[in-house]
Design an enzyme around this catalytic site. Sequence first.
Site, PDB file in Angstrom:
ATOM      1  N   HIS A  74       0.845  -1.200   0.000  1.00 43.77           N
ATOM      2  CA  HIS A  74       0.000   0.000   0.000  1.00 43.77           C
ATOM      3  C   HIS A  74       0.879   1.247   0.000  1.00 43.77           C
ATOM      4  O   HIS A  74       1.801   1.351   0.794  1.00 43.77           O
ATOM      5  CB  HIS A  74      -0.896   0.034   1.236  1.00 43.77           C
ATOM      6  CG  HIS A  74      -2.030  -0.948   1.184  1.00 43.77           C
ATOM      7  ND1 HIS A  74      -3.027  -0.983   2.124  1.00 43.77           N
ATOM      8  CD2 HIS A  74      -2.325  -1.917   0.283  1.00 43.77           C
ATOM      9  CE1 HIS A  74      -3.894  -1.942   1.808  1.00 43.77           C
ATOM     10  NE2 HIS A  74      -3.480  -2.526   0.714  1.00 43.77           N
ATOM     11  N   TYR A 204      -8.904   5.151   7.979  1.00 39.61           N
ATOM     12  CA  TYR A 204      -8.965   5.541   9.393  1.00 39.61           C
ATOM     13  C   TYR A 204     -10.039   6.607   9.503  1.00 39.61           C
ATOM     14  O   TYR A 204      -9.884   7.693   8.926  1.00 39.61           O
ATOM     15  CB  TYR A 204      -7.634   6.133   9.857  1.00 39.61           C
ATOM     16  CG  TYR A 204      -6.516   5.126  10.022  1.00 39.61           C
ATOM     17  CD1 TYR A 204      -5.778   4.676   8.937  1.00 39.61           C
ATOM     18  CD2 TYR A 204      -6.179   4.636  11.294  1.00 39.61           C
ATOM     19  CE1 TYR A 204      -4.745   3.755   9.099  1.00 39.61           C
ATOM     20  CE2 TYR A 204      -5.151   3.724  11.467  1.00 39.61           C
ATOM     21  CZ  TYR A 204      -4.442   3.282  10.363  1.00 39.61           C
ATOM     22  OH  TYR A 204      -3.422   2.375  10.540  1.00 39.61           O
ATOM     23  N   PRO A 295      -2.952   0.098  19.071  1.00 44.40           N
ATOM     24  CA  PRO A 295      -2.751  -0.363  17.688  1.00 44.40           C
ATOM     25  C   PRO A 295      -2.969   0.700  16.603  1.00 44.40           C
ATOM     26  O   PRO A 295      -2.667   0.429  15.440  1.00 44.40           O
ATOM     27  CB  PRO A 295      -3.765  -1.503  17.536  1.00 44.40           C
ATOM     28  CG  PRO A 295      -4.768  -1.284  18.603  1.00 44.40           C
ATOM     29  CD  PRO A 295      -4.084  -0.586  19.719  1.00 44.40           C
ATOM     30  N   LYS A 299       2.245  -0.149  15.188  1.00 40.45           N
ATOM     31  CA  LYS A 299       3.681  -0.206  15.493  1.00 40.45           C
ATOM     32  C   LYS A 299       4.147  -1.421  16.289  1.00 40.45           C
ATOM     33  O   LYS A 299       5.338  -1.731  16.294  1.00 40.45           O
ATOM     34  CB  LYS A 299       4.086   1.060  16.275  1.00 40.45           C
ATOM     35  CG  LYS A 299       4.062   2.324  15.449  1.00 40.45           C
ATOM     36  CD  LYS A 299       5.198   2.329  14.451  1.00 40.45           C
ATOM     37  CE  LYS A 299       5.026   3.402  13.403  1.00 40.45           C
ATOM     38  NZ  LYS A 299       5.310   2.968  12.049  1.00 40.45           N
ATOM     39  N   TYR A 387       4.582   6.647  10.057  1.00 41.65           N
ATOM     40  CA  TYR A 387       3.766   5.460   9.751  1.00 41.65           C
ATOM     41  C   TYR A 387       4.588   4.426   8.979  1.00 41.65           C
ATOM     42  O   TYR A 387       4.512   3.224   9.257  1.00 41.65           O
ATOM     43  CB  TYR A 387       2.548   5.901   8.940  1.00 41.65           C
ATOM     44  CG  TYR A 387       1.430   4.893   8.860  1.00 41.65           C
ATOM     45  CD1 TYR A 387       0.330   4.951   9.718  1.00 41.65           C
ATOM     46  CD2 TYR A 387       1.446   3.878   7.904  1.00 41.65           C
ATOM     47  CE1 TYR A 387      -0.704   4.024   9.639  1.00 41.65           C
ATOM     48  CE2 TYR A 387       0.421   2.950   7.818  1.00 41.65           C
ATOM     49  CZ  TYR A 387      -0.645   3.028   8.685  1.00 41.65           C
ATOM     50  OH  TYR A 387      -1.666   2.110   8.600  1.00 41.65           O
TER      51      TYR A 387
HETATM   52  P1  RFL Z   1       3.705 -11.873  21.574  1.00 42.43           P
HETATM   53  O1  RFL Z   1       3.203 -11.953  20.177  1.00 42.43           O
HETATM   54  O2  RFL Z   1       2.738 -11.554  22.657  1.00 42.43           O
HETATM   55  O3  RFL Z   1       4.456 -13.243  21.890  1.00 42.43           O
HETATM   56  C1  RFL Z   1       4.875 -13.575  23.205  1.00 42.43           C
HETATM   57  C2  RFL Z   1       4.863 -15.101  23.318  1.00 42.43           C
HETATM   58  O4  RFL Z   1       5.340 -15.480  24.607  1.00 42.43           O
HETATM   59  C3  RFL Z   1       4.533 -16.547  25.091  1.00 42.43           C
HETATM   60  N1  RFL Z   1       4.660 -16.591  26.554  1.00 42.43           N
HETATM   61  C4  RFL Z   1       5.379 -17.531  27.214  1.00 42.43           C
HETATM   62  N2  RFL Z   1       6.096 -18.567  26.797  1.00 42.43           N
HETATM   63  C5  RFL Z   1       6.711 -19.364  27.732  1.00 42.43           C
HETATM   64  N3  RFL Z   1       6.621 -19.124  29.058  1.00 42.43           N
HETATM   65  C6  RFL Z   1       5.912 -18.077  29.535  1.00 42.43           C
HETATM   66  N4  RFL Z   1       5.828 -17.858  30.861  1.00 42.43           N
HETATM   67  C7  RFL Z   1       5.257 -17.222  28.593  1.00 42.43           C
HETATM   68  N5  RFL Z   1       4.470 -16.126  28.713  1.00 42.43           N
HETATM   69  C8  RFL Z   1       4.129 -15.754  27.480  1.00 42.43           C
HETATM   70  C9  RFL Z   1       3.134 -16.189  24.597  1.00 42.43           C
HETATM   71  O5  RFL Z   1       2.278 -17.295  24.570  1.00 42.43           O
HETATM   72  C10 RFL Z   1       3.452 -15.659  23.200  1.00 42.43           C
HETATM   73  O6  RFL Z   1       3.432 -16.685  22.226  1.00 42.43           O
HETATM   74  O7  RFL Z   1       4.866 -10.793  21.705  1.00 42.43           O
HETATM   75  P2  RFL Z   1       5.993 -10.317  20.637  1.00 42.43           P
HETATM   76  O8  RFL Z   1       6.670 -11.498  20.021  1.00 42.43           O
HETATM   77  O9  RFL Z   1       6.768  -9.286  21.351  1.00 42.43           O
HETATM   78  O10 RFL Z   1       5.134  -9.650  19.438  1.00 42.43           O
HETATM   79  C11 RFL Z   1       4.420  -8.458  19.630  1.00 42.43           C
HETATM   80  C12 RFL Z   1       3.209  -8.392  18.692  1.00 42.43           C
HETATM   81  O11 RFL Z   1       2.467  -9.605  18.827  1.00 42.43           O
HETATM   82  C13 RFL Z   1       2.302  -7.183  18.988  1.00 42.43           C
HETATM   83  O12 RFL Z   1       3.081  -6.049  19.285  1.00 42.43           O
HETATM   84  C14 RFL Z   1       1.394  -6.819  17.791  1.00 42.43           C
HETATM   85  O13 RFL Z   1       0.475  -7.849  17.501  1.00 42.43           O
HETATM   86  C15 RFL Z   1       0.639  -5.515  18.063  1.00 42.43           C
HETATM   87  N6  RFL Z   1      -0.333  -5.159  17.004  1.00 42.43           N
HETATM   88  C16 RFL Z   1       0.078  -4.589  15.799  1.00 42.43           C
HETATM   89  N7  RFL Z   1       1.388  -4.352  15.563  1.00 42.43           N
HETATM   90  C17 RFL Z   1       1.793  -3.858  14.340  1.00 42.43           C
HETATM   91  O14 RFL Z   1       3.004  -3.622  14.157  1.00 42.43           O
HETATM   92  N8  RFL Z   1       0.909  -3.605  13.308  1.00 42.43           N
HETATM   93  C18 RFL Z   1      -0.421  -3.827  13.469  1.00 42.43           C
HETATM   94  O15 RFL Z   1      -1.182  -3.661  12.508  1.00 42.43           O
HETATM   95  C19 RFL Z   1      -0.897  -4.292  14.756  1.00 42.43           C
HETATM   96  N9  RFL Z   1      -2.208  -4.521  14.956  1.00 42.43           N
HETATM   97  C20 RFL Z   1      -1.691  -5.401  17.201  1.00 42.43           C
HETATM   98  C21 RFL Z   1      -2.614  -5.060  16.161  1.00 42.43           C
HETATM   99  C22 RFL Z   1      -2.147  -5.957  18.404  1.00 42.43           C
HETATM  100  C23 RFL Z   1      -3.500  -6.173  18.583  1.00 42.43           C
HETATM  101  N10 RFL Z   1      -3.897  -6.763  19.816  1.00 42.43           N
HETATM  102  C24 RFL Z   1      -4.805  -7.824  19.919  1.00 42.43           C
HETATM  103  C25 RFL Z   1      -3.153  -6.461  21.036  1.00 42.43           C
HETATM  104  C26 RFL Z   1      -3.959  -5.265  16.329  1.00 42.43           C
HETATM  105  C27 RFL Z   1      -4.419  -5.792  17.547  1.00 42.43           C
HETATM  106  C28 RFL Z   1      -5.918  -5.939  17.700  1.00 42.43           C
HETATM  107  C1  PHB Z   2      -4.461  -4.458  10.982  1.00 42.53           C
HETATM  108  O1  PHB Z   2      -4.387  -4.712   9.755  1.00 42.53           O
HETATM  109  O2  PHB Z   2      -4.830  -5.296  11.822  1.00 42.53           O
HETATM  110  C2  PHB Z   2      -4.148  -3.091  11.447  1.00 42.53           C
HETATM  111  C3  PHB Z   2      -3.703  -2.155  10.517  1.00 42.53           C
HETATM  112  C4  PHB Z   2      -3.435  -0.860  10.935  1.00 42.53           C
HETATM  113  C5  PHB Z   2      -3.605  -0.520  12.251  1.00 42.53           C
HETATM  114  C6  PHB Z   2      -4.013  -1.467  13.185  1.00 42.53           C
HETATM  115  C7  PHB Z   2      -4.300  -2.758  12.786  1.00 42.53           C
HETATM  116  O3  PHB Z   2      -3.363   0.756  12.635  1.00 42.53           O
END
Ligand code: RFL
Ligand code: PHB
Length: 396
Positions: A74, A204, A295, A299, A387
């Site tokens: 994009h 957005y 979110p 980032k 971004y």
């Molecule tokens: P994770 O993905 O939480 O992985 C951590 C892992 O550790 C395990 N764990 C353990 N394992 C062993 N022993 C223990 N005691 C443990 N405790 C925990 C867990 O089960 C898990 O598998 O962290 P990591 O690797 O730092 O990754 C971070 C990302 O997952 C997170 O920042 C993103 O998903 C945030 N996020 C977004 N980030 C973006 O860059 N672009 C996006 O578009 C975006 N959209 C989002 C998001 C997060 C969202 N939610 C649900 C919080 C959209 C949403 C809705």
């Molecule tokens: C997503 O695709 O899940 C997404 C994209 C942009 C955002 C947050 C989530 O700012």
Amino acid sequence: MTASTQVGIVGAGPAGLLLSHLLALRGIDSIVVENRSRAYCEARQRAGLLEAGTVELLRTVGLGKRMDAEGLEHGGIYLQFAGERHHLDFRDLTGGRWVTIWAQTEIVKDLIQARLAAGAQVEFEVSDTEVAGLDEDRPVLCYTDAAGTRHEVRCDAIAGCDGFHGICRDSMPPGLIRVADRDYPYSWLGILATVPPSTDELIYSRHEDGFALHTMRTPQVSRLYLQVSADEEIENWPDDRIWAELRHRLVIPGWELQDGPITEKAISPMRSFVASPMRYRRLFLAGDAAHIVPPTGAKGLNLAMADVTVLAEALTSLLRDGDSGPADAYSDSSLRRVWRATHFSWWMTSMLHVDPDPDPFAAELQLSQLRYVISSRAAATTLAENYTGYFPLHWS
Ligand code: RFL
Ligand code: PHB
């Protein structure tokens, strides 16, 4: 059972898995322990948007094949407010930078497959993970495997990649970690739906009844989010109500939102959280274990992958070359990137969400800021360069 390795990694999210992959490219052994199952890790719906630097890193380290074939590039986003939709052209504003839609689930699948194919030790469904001996030169990672056997692994370093609710941050000595945080008075209700996206790029939308975001996963699957109150419960949101509210907040004349079967729905709180320092001796924190952003700025995943790129180089210098300089600099240099993303995510969130307590002054400031972003090239460039990723990633 006792064993030893160079780096013990807690957590098989994107941070832990990518760190293990990068260390292997530098000839450094690691073990990854994860308390969930492989299927759970591969299916957990989360992020979907990658900065250009994250995309280039994945390509450089041999993880770009499916992303290049199936990811959606994009060149901008739509910002919608006061009933009008405006386009921001990132390529034009930043001298060619872009973003890619490629789901975290797919990155995790590719990483797990690559690690297992390389013969790496990735232990799923462990329990009672502990990190001990943090004041010694070789700390210990302890866990019970899926079959019930207790293991103690002596490590040259341990990486806490165990997310926000993990155990590593709290294993640091009391009083060491400083926390700066903010809770927002709203949550996001996110859905995944089997319907082609109604838009070519993300929308957005600031609406007087709350924020909405239209994003996507593939040409057949849409992802959408709604601002809901902080204590909202998913039971209050049958599918018809979700589509009606999305339509209400996203519609403009001449454009329609297509709906379809909802395959997943969940509510997530909105929070900013930064723990520092990200290191105690030979225990290093990375990704959500150290910091959380709301979110809105997309980032979190990008920061997690940036942390471990820096950490992999730092651990390589420490363990292969005996040079502790990059490890000593790891926390401060990562926190500079983290705070830039923390500010950007807070700014996007504050500009686009509606305060639950009516505040006409705040609402007018938001609208003024949005008008400024779409009318001033300088303001639009500020959004675009943050971004698409402000700090370059280095991996050779
Ligand atoms: P994770 O993905 O939480 O992985 C951590 C892992 O550790 C395990 N764990 C353990 N394992 C062993 N022993 C223990 N005691 C443990 N405790 C925990 C867990 O089960 C898990 O598998 O962290 P990591 O690797 O730092 O990754 C971070 C990302 O997952 C997170 O920042 C993103 O998903 C945030 N996020 C977004 N980030 C973006 O860059 N672009 C996006 O578009 C975006 N959209 C989002 C998001 C997060 C969202 N939610 C649900 C919080 C959209 C949403 C809705
Ligand atoms: C997503 O695709 O899940 C997404 C994209 C942009 C955002 C947050 C989530 O700012």
